[in-house]
Enzyme design. Structure first.
Site, mmCIF file in Angstrom:
data_model
loop_
_atom_site.group_PDB
_atom_site.id
_atom_site.type_symbol
_atom_site.label_atom_id
_atom_site.label_comp_id
_atom_site.label_asym_id
_atom_site.label_seq_id
_atom_site.Cartn_x
_atom_site.Cartn_y
_atom_site.Cartn_z
ATOM 1 N N ASP A 105 -11.971 26.217 -2.746
ATOM 2 C CA ASP A 105 -12.497 25.734 -1.490
ATOM 3 C C ASP A 105 -13.791 26.514 -1.213
ATOM 4 O O ASP A 105 -14.162 27.436 -1.943
ATOM 5 C CB ASP A 105 -11.460 25.888 -0.367
ATOM 6 C CG ASP A 105 -11.737 24.954 0.792
ATOM 7 O OD1 ASP A 105 -10.819 24.672 1.566
ATOM 8 O OD2 ASP A 105 -12.897 24.494 0.908
HETATM 9 C C1 GLC Z 1 -14.073 23.006 3.746
HETATM 10 C C2 GLC Z 1 -12.630 22.517 3.745
HETATM 11 C C3 GLC Z 1 -12.291 21.584 2.610
HETATM 12 C C4 GLC Z 1 -13.519 20.784 2.239
HETATM 13 C C5 GLC Z 1 -14.531 21.765 1.670
HETATM 14 C C6 GLC Z 1 -15.834 21.083 1.260
HETATM 15 O O1 GLC Z 1 -14.109 24.347 4.120
HETATM 16 O O2 GLC Z 1 -11.636 23.513 3.770
HETATM 17 O O3 GLC Z 1 -11.208 20.754 3.048
HETATM 18 O O4 GLC Z 1 -13.192 19.798 1.269
HETATM 19 O O5 GLC Z 1 -14.830 22.818 2.575
HETATM 20 O O6 GLC Z 1 -16.456 20.553 2.357
#
Ligand code: GLC
Length: 719
Positions: A263
């Protein structure tokens, strides 16, 4: 490309080039972007380096991505195309209901249709991979990300996970109109302590496997092409550097062979978690744990080469990660057509097309939940109605991940009523406080529709609440209206169950609209005026108060269970100030008609592994309106080698019955449905007594008993 060609390509790539394939950056590194989903950072890169990396986060738009792809391939030494990934969670230009609402449809087949439409729009806009479905089990509505989950039940979440992956990917995500699906967040992000986002989790291994991993396992079995790691810890190890979780559980046990992405910044966050020394240590740990792509941290970018050259990290780990990424690009057909479906013509045709608007509206019809109705709904057009509340005119009701909608295309509650019911006597007071004229209007109305709850700005990522009561201003507004008029229809918007005991008690009717999407208010208006019969069922329990959280229908007996009485009893498991049960439970939702259930019949009362029992009921629409009903199956294992929940959701069939019509609904009970992680953590069933119920919510007592017999001797000999 053939496999041998991919292997030759890999062999021909330099180490630094291979490492660049393992990096993902957001669009801000390429000029203007409209989509930041995490902290903005500077990685001290050369001007050209961003154009050599393997994938980009959050960029969209056919022409923009075609131009960007040209630039990427021009500067990438082997002209390898980039992957474009984005959070198209429940809609691109057409926003469908937020997933907590989709979960409340109790209709996985509907979710598949929704995700097919979402994929068509995202693919036309040049997106290759969507960071969806989010399948985190959510039992604590202090956590703002309940909005993105399909709810509190492992079995239902698994069915939605499967159907959403199928909807996005079809049988081949390289085909036109499909995108690769990335399930998230692995794992158990919904169990963050105290409902506080990004917090640690404290779970037993059994609870992790029994409750939280079920939906990811289902997504992997459905062929999901990517998995995203979670920000939290498991066993006090950050998921992103948790080798046991990713190499043992995900890849070995679940058989996942696709790409694993961190993430946002999560590789680097293992330092702030306090389990990595520095960027170099974090890069080493995440690579050894099997994380292929480092999203938005500089660990892989600046540390991996040094680790490999110093002999501290085996280059084969880099090679296996790069090969998985090249294979994903190859499956998408990017080596033959680096633009895939990006097409300005198709954008014109597909984005927010009539078909998708209609589906968004129909979906909302099945997601909206009628929680109470004491004879005031449906409304009739001759009634004098006053609509009160600023949310009635709010376009921020498509969900905090509806990043690509055009706000002006979202239909507000007010617009929907005026457009669909121009003849109705409806006055609007679009404020959360009343002046003298407002008080008069409320006093003289036959019905007051009070629109309360949250819009998308107060729910979603990093939007945790320590108190899930309604905001004070809304509670005061409700009390003021109630002083003048008792015929209140409360409509809630929001991405989570809120604590609304007084509103629920004093409202004559109560509807949960969730965040209904671009066209969801049409559905809401049609339900209020009776053109549509509501059929939603709660995907998450509504607690009486924050203090009951986390809460789920999947309770355990405890050693001192509370008898079925309302008052407090000393020396048993109960609260002095509130009941143990929720205000509204999982699976609960009313209809304008009446569905009558016959008693459950079983074709036999005992069976062995390899056999089945068929349980059936006859459901009759005994009311005055056609309608849909989610017929629900629950099972209890009366005793196990470890404690077992008082009931577990094990099946649903959503049926449509015309008024007066009746139908038999059958569920086959097989031994595999009774398996759990026993005292030895083996996933097995245990012979013994079981009870099943079939009914209209998790409260149903419409049950029957059956027994699972020990495997017959001859069966054991067969094994
Ligand atoms: C965010 C979220 C995740 C998302 C990622 C990219 O922090 O936790 O769900 O897909 O970053 O945007």
């Amino acid at each position: 490309m053939e496999q041998i060609e991919l292997e030759n390509l890999l062999k021909d790539m330099s180490l630094s080039e291979k490492i660049e394939q393992l990096v993902q950056l957001h669009g801000g590194f390429y000029g203007e972007t409209d989509n930041y989903t995490g902290p903005v950072v500077d990685f001290h890169m050369t001007k050209e380096q961003p154009y050599r990396i393997g994938s980009i986060l959050g960029e969209h738009g056919a022409q923009k991505l075609k131009d960007l792809q040209d630039r990427m391939m021009e500067l990438q030494p082997h002209h390898i195309p980039a992957l474009f990934m984005a959070d198209v969670i429940h809609g691109y230009r057409t926003a469908f209901p937020a997933p907590i609402g989709i979960g409340s449809s109790f209709h996985p087949e509907l979710a598949e249709k929704i995700c097919e439409a979402v994929a068509r729009e995202a693919a036309a806009a040049g997106v290759h991979v969507t960071f969806s479905p989010m399948v985190d089990l959510a039992c604590d509505s202090r956590w703002g990300r309940c909005m993105e989950s399909t709810g509190e039940d492992p079995w239902l979440n698994a069915r939605f996970a499967e159907s959403m992956v199928r909807g996005f990917q079809g049988d081949d995500y390289g085909k036109k109109g499909r995108v690769a699906s990335c399930v998230k967040h692995f794992a158990a992000y919904g169990a963050v302590q105290s409902g506080r986002d990004y917090n640690v989790t404290e779970l037993s291994e059994r609870t992790l496997f029994e409750d939280y991993l079920v939906s990811y396992r289902a997504a992997v079995s459905a062929g999901v092409s990517m998995v995203m790691t979670a920000f939290n810890t498991i066993n006090r190890i950050p998921c992103t550097t948790n080798k046991w979780l990713m190499r043992k559980v995900l890849r070995e046990d679940m058989g996942f062979t696709g790409v694993l992405i961190s993430d946002y910044g999560a590789v680097g966050e293992s330092i702030t978690h306090g389990s990595s020394e520095d960027l170099r240590d974090a890069a080493k740990k995440a690579m050894e744990a099997g994380c292929d792509i480092d999203m938005m941290s500089e660990c892989y970018l600046h540390q991996l080469e040094g680790l490999v050259r110093a002999g501290e990290l085996d280059e084969s780990l880099v090679d296996e990660a790069v090969m998985r990424i090249l294979a994903l690009k190859n499956q998408l057909g990017l080596f033959e057509n680096p633009y895939k479906d990006a097409s300005t013509e198709d954008e014109e045709k597909v984005l927010f097309c009539e078909e998708h608007q209609e589906l968004s509206r129909r979906a909302a019809e099945e997601c909206i939940v009628l929680l109470k109705n004491e004879g005031v709904l449906p409304l009739t057009e001759d009634r004098k109605v006053v609509v009160v509340g600023s949310l009635a005119d709010d376009r921020e009701i498509t969900g905090s991940w509806a990043l690509f909608v055009k706000k002006e295309q979202t239909v507000t509650f007010k617009q929907a009523i005026k457009e669909l019911y121009p003849g109705a006597h409806v006055e609007f007071i679009l404020s959360d406080s009343l002046d003298e004229a407002g008080v008069d209007a409320v006093k003289n109305a036959d019905r007051v529709i009070l629109v309360l709850g949250e819009n998308q700005s107060t729910t979603g990522e990093s939007k945790s609440l320590a108190d899930i009561s309604l905001p004070r201003e809304q509670r005061e507004l409700f009390d003021r209206v109630y002083e003048e008029n008792k015929n209140i229809v409360t409509v809630l918007f929001g991405g989570r169950p809120l604590a609304i005991p007084e509103v629920a008690e004093k409202s004559a009717a109560l509807i949960e609209g969730w965040l209904p999407g671009s066209c969801g208010c049409y559905a809401l208006a049609d339900i209020l005026f009776g053109r549509v019969n509501p059929s939603g069922k709660l995907s998450m329990s509504f607690p009486h108060c924050t203090g009951q959280l986390p809460i789920s229908y999947r309770q355990f007996s405890t050693g001192r269970p509370k008898p079925p009485v309302d008052h407090y009893i000393p020396f048993v498991s109960n609260y002095m100030d509130v009941p143990n049960t929720p205000l509204y439970p999982f699976g609960y939702g009313l209809s304008y008609t009446v569905f009558e259930y016959s008693e459950v019949t079983l074709d036999k009362n005992s069976f062995s592994k390899g056999e089945k029992i068929t349980a059936s009921v006859v459901v009759k629409n005994a009311g005055r309106m056609d309608g849909m009903e989610a017929v629900q199956l629950y099972i209890r294992d009366m005793k196990g080698s470890v404690v077992r929940p008082l009931r577990e959701f094990k099946g649903v069939e959503k049926i449509f019955l015309k008024k007066g019509e009746e139908r038999e609904v059958r569920f086959d009970i097989t031994e595999d449905m009774l398996r759990f992680y026993d005292i030895n953590m083996d996933f097995v069933s245990e012979p013994g007594d079981f009870t099943l119920w079939i009914g209209d919510s998790s409260l149903t007592e419409n049950g029957a008993k059956f027994r699972l017999l020990p495997q017959r001797q001859e069966q054991l000999q067969e094994v």
